[in-house]
Structures are given as structure tokens and as C-alpha cells.
Design a protein around this motif. Structure first.
Motif, short mmCIF file in Angstrom:
data_model
loop_
_atom_site.label_atom_id
_atom_site.label_comp_id
_atom_site.label_asym_id
_atom_site.label_seq_id
_atom_site.Cartn_x
_atom_site.Cartn_y
_atom_site.Cartn_z
N THR A 17 19.95 -23.93 49.20
CA THR A 17 20.92 -24.32 50.24
C THR A 17 21.76 -23.15 50.73
N GLY A 18 21.62 -21.99 50.11
CA GLY A 18 22.39 -20.83 50.53
C GLY A 18 23.76 -20.74 49.89
N VAL A 19 24.09 -21.69 49.01
CA VAL A 19 25.36 -21.62 48.29
C VAL A 19 25.39 -20.35 47.43
N VAL A 20 24.25 -20.02 46.83
CA VAL A 20 24.10 -18.77 46.09
C VAL A 20 23.55 -17.76 47.09
N PRO A 21 24.33 -16.75 47.45
CA PRO A 21 23.89 -15.81 48.49
C PRO A 21 22.77 -14.90 48.01
N ALA A 22 22.05 -14.37 48.97
CA ALA A 22 21.01 -13.39 48.66
C ALA A 22 21.66 -12.11 48.18
N GLN A 23 20.93 -11.39 47.34
CA GLN A 23 21.39 -10.08 46.91
C GLN A 23 21.14 -9.09 48.04
N PRO A 24 21.82 -7.94 48.03
CA PRO A 24 21.57 -6.95 49.08
C PRO A 24 20.08 -6.63 49.20
N ASP A 25 19.61 -6.44 50.40
CA ASP A 25 18.22 -6.12 50.71
C ASP A 25 17.26 -7.28 50.43
N GLU A 26 17.79 -8.46 50.28
CA GLU A 26 16.93 -9.63 50.04
C GLU A 26 17.22 -10.70 51.08
N ASP A 27 17.26 -10.31 52.34
CA ASP A 27 17.61 -11.26 53.38
C ASP A 27 16.55 -12.34 53.59
N ARG A 28 15.32 -12.10 53.15
CA ARG A 28 14.26 -13.08 53.36
C ARG A 28 14.03 -13.96 52.13
N TYR A 29 14.73 -13.67 51.06
CA TYR A 29 14.58 -14.50 49.86
C TYR A 29 15.77 -14.35 48.95
N ARG A 30 15.88 -15.30 48.03
CA ARG A 30 16.91 -15.28 46.99
C ARG A 30 16.19 -15.42 45.66
N GLN A 31 16.74 -14.81 44.64
CA GLN A 31 16.09 -14.91 43.33
C GLN A 31 17.13 -14.93 42.22
N ALA A 32 16.68 -15.43 41.07
CA ALA A 32 17.55 -15.47 39.89
C ALA A 32 16.68 -15.46 38.64
N VAL A 33 17.27 -15.04 37.56
CA VAL A 33 16.65 -15.11 36.24
C VAL A 33 17.21 -16.36 35.57
N LEU A 34 16.33 -17.15 35.00
CA LEU A 34 16.72 -18.42 34.36
C LEU A 34 16.67 -18.30 32.84
N GLY A 35 17.44 -19.16 32.19
CA GLY A 35 17.41 -19.22 30.73
C GLY A 35 18.19 -18.10 30.07
N PRO A 36 18.18 -18.11 28.76
CA PRO A 36 18.94 -17.09 28.02
C PRO A 36 18.27 -15.72 28.08
N ARG A 37 19.05 -14.71 27.81
CA ARG A 37 18.53 -13.35 27.73
C ARG A 37 19.19 -12.67 26.55
N PRO A 38 18.47 -12.05 25.68
CA PRO A 38 17.01 -12.04 25.61
C PRO A 38 16.49 -13.29 24.91
N TRP A 39 15.21 -13.53 25.09
CA TRP A 39 14.55 -14.65 24.40
C TRP A 39 14.28 -14.26 22.95
N ARG A 40 14.31 -15.26 22.07
CA ARG A 40 13.96 -14.97 20.67
C ARG A 40 12.50 -14.60 20.54
N SER A 41 11.66 -15.20 21.41
CA SER A 41 10.23 -14.90 21.38
C SER A 41 9.64 -15.17 22.76
N ALA A 42 8.49 -14.57 23.01
CA ALA A 42 7.79 -14.83 24.26
C ALA A 42 7.41 -16.30 24.37
N GLU A 43 7.08 -16.91 23.26
CA GLU A 43 6.71 -18.32 23.25
C GLU A 43 7.87 -19.19 23.75
N ASP A 44 9.09 -18.86 23.35
CA ASP A 44 10.26 -19.61 23.81
C ASP A 44 10.42 -19.47 25.33
N CYS A 45 10.19 -18.28 25.84
CA CYS A 45 10.30 -18.04 27.28
C CYS A 45 9.29 -18.88 28.04
#
Length: 127
Positions: free
Chosen positions: A15-43
């Protein structure tokens, strides 16, 4: 892990409530979940849980391997963003088309065993 919080984040990206990062006018992105993961399997389990919730909302996703994107880019074909970036960092994409947006869920594992669940929202159609 707060799936509800990440679902709200995805809605904000759409909805655009979360703005795009600089140089990302055509898309928005985010990392989900905790960081770091305990294991790749958890991710990967978290990605599957997120995909299940998004499928409940929007139906079955399209699943894409990124090999073709990488090969096309290597031949010099222009790949629009964010698809070029996704081809460079992920091997499999789950995509939903929702109200004029593409929502892409993937795992990025370029940092030697430190995978991350990524979501990208764009209005640019896949190539």
C-alpha cells in the motif's frame, strides 16, 4: 518469530505505507523473520509458513526458478528491476499477483550459511 507482524509489513509494502528505499522506486523490499537464524532449516521453515499464509490470502503462487533470468542477463538481455536483482540473489521465487502488484517471497542465501527470507513488492511485470 512474528508472522502477523511480517504479514502487516507486506501489506505496508503493497500500500506504500512502508516507503521504498533510495534507488528502489520501482519496488519495495524487506527482510522477514529474525536475524540471524539458528539454522538454515528454521529459515526455510519460516519461508514456508509465510508462503502458507500468503496462499490462504491470495491463492497458489507461481513458482519460478531464476536460472533463465541469469542466463538471459548473461547474454546481455536487459532484465527489469527488481527481477534482475532477484535472479542474482535467489534460486527460487514464489510470486502472487495482487491488485496490480507482484509480491515475491524468496530465501536469499549468499552469505555463507546465513540465509534470509526476503519479500519484494513491485508493479513491474516479470520478464
Amino acid at each position: 518469530m512474528d508472522i502477523a507482524k511480517d504479514l502487516a509489513l507486506i501489506d505496508g509494502l503493497r500500500t506504500g505505507v512502508v516507503p521504498a528505499q533510495p534507488d528502489e522506486d520501482r519496488y519495495r523490499q524487506a527482510v522477514l523473520g529474525p536475524r540471524p537464524w539458528r539454522s538454515a532449516e528454521d529459515c526455510y521453515a519460516y519461508e514456508a509458513a509465510m508462503a502458507e499464509r500468503l496462499t490462504e490470502r491470495w491463492g497458489e503462487p507461481s513458482r519460478w526458478g531464476t536460472t533463465t533470468l541469469v542466463e538471459r542477463a548473461a547474454r546481455g538481455e536487459p532484465i527489469p528491476e527488481p527481477w534482475g536483482m532477484l535472479g542474482a540473489v535467489a534460486t527460487e521465487l514464489r510470486t502472487w499477483e495482487v491488485a496490480g502488484h507482484w509480491v515475491v517471497l524468496t530465501v536469499v542465501d549468499q552469505d555463507a550459511g546465513h540465509p534470509q527470507v526476503h519479500v519484494v513488492v513491485t508493479t513491474t511485470d516479470p520478464p
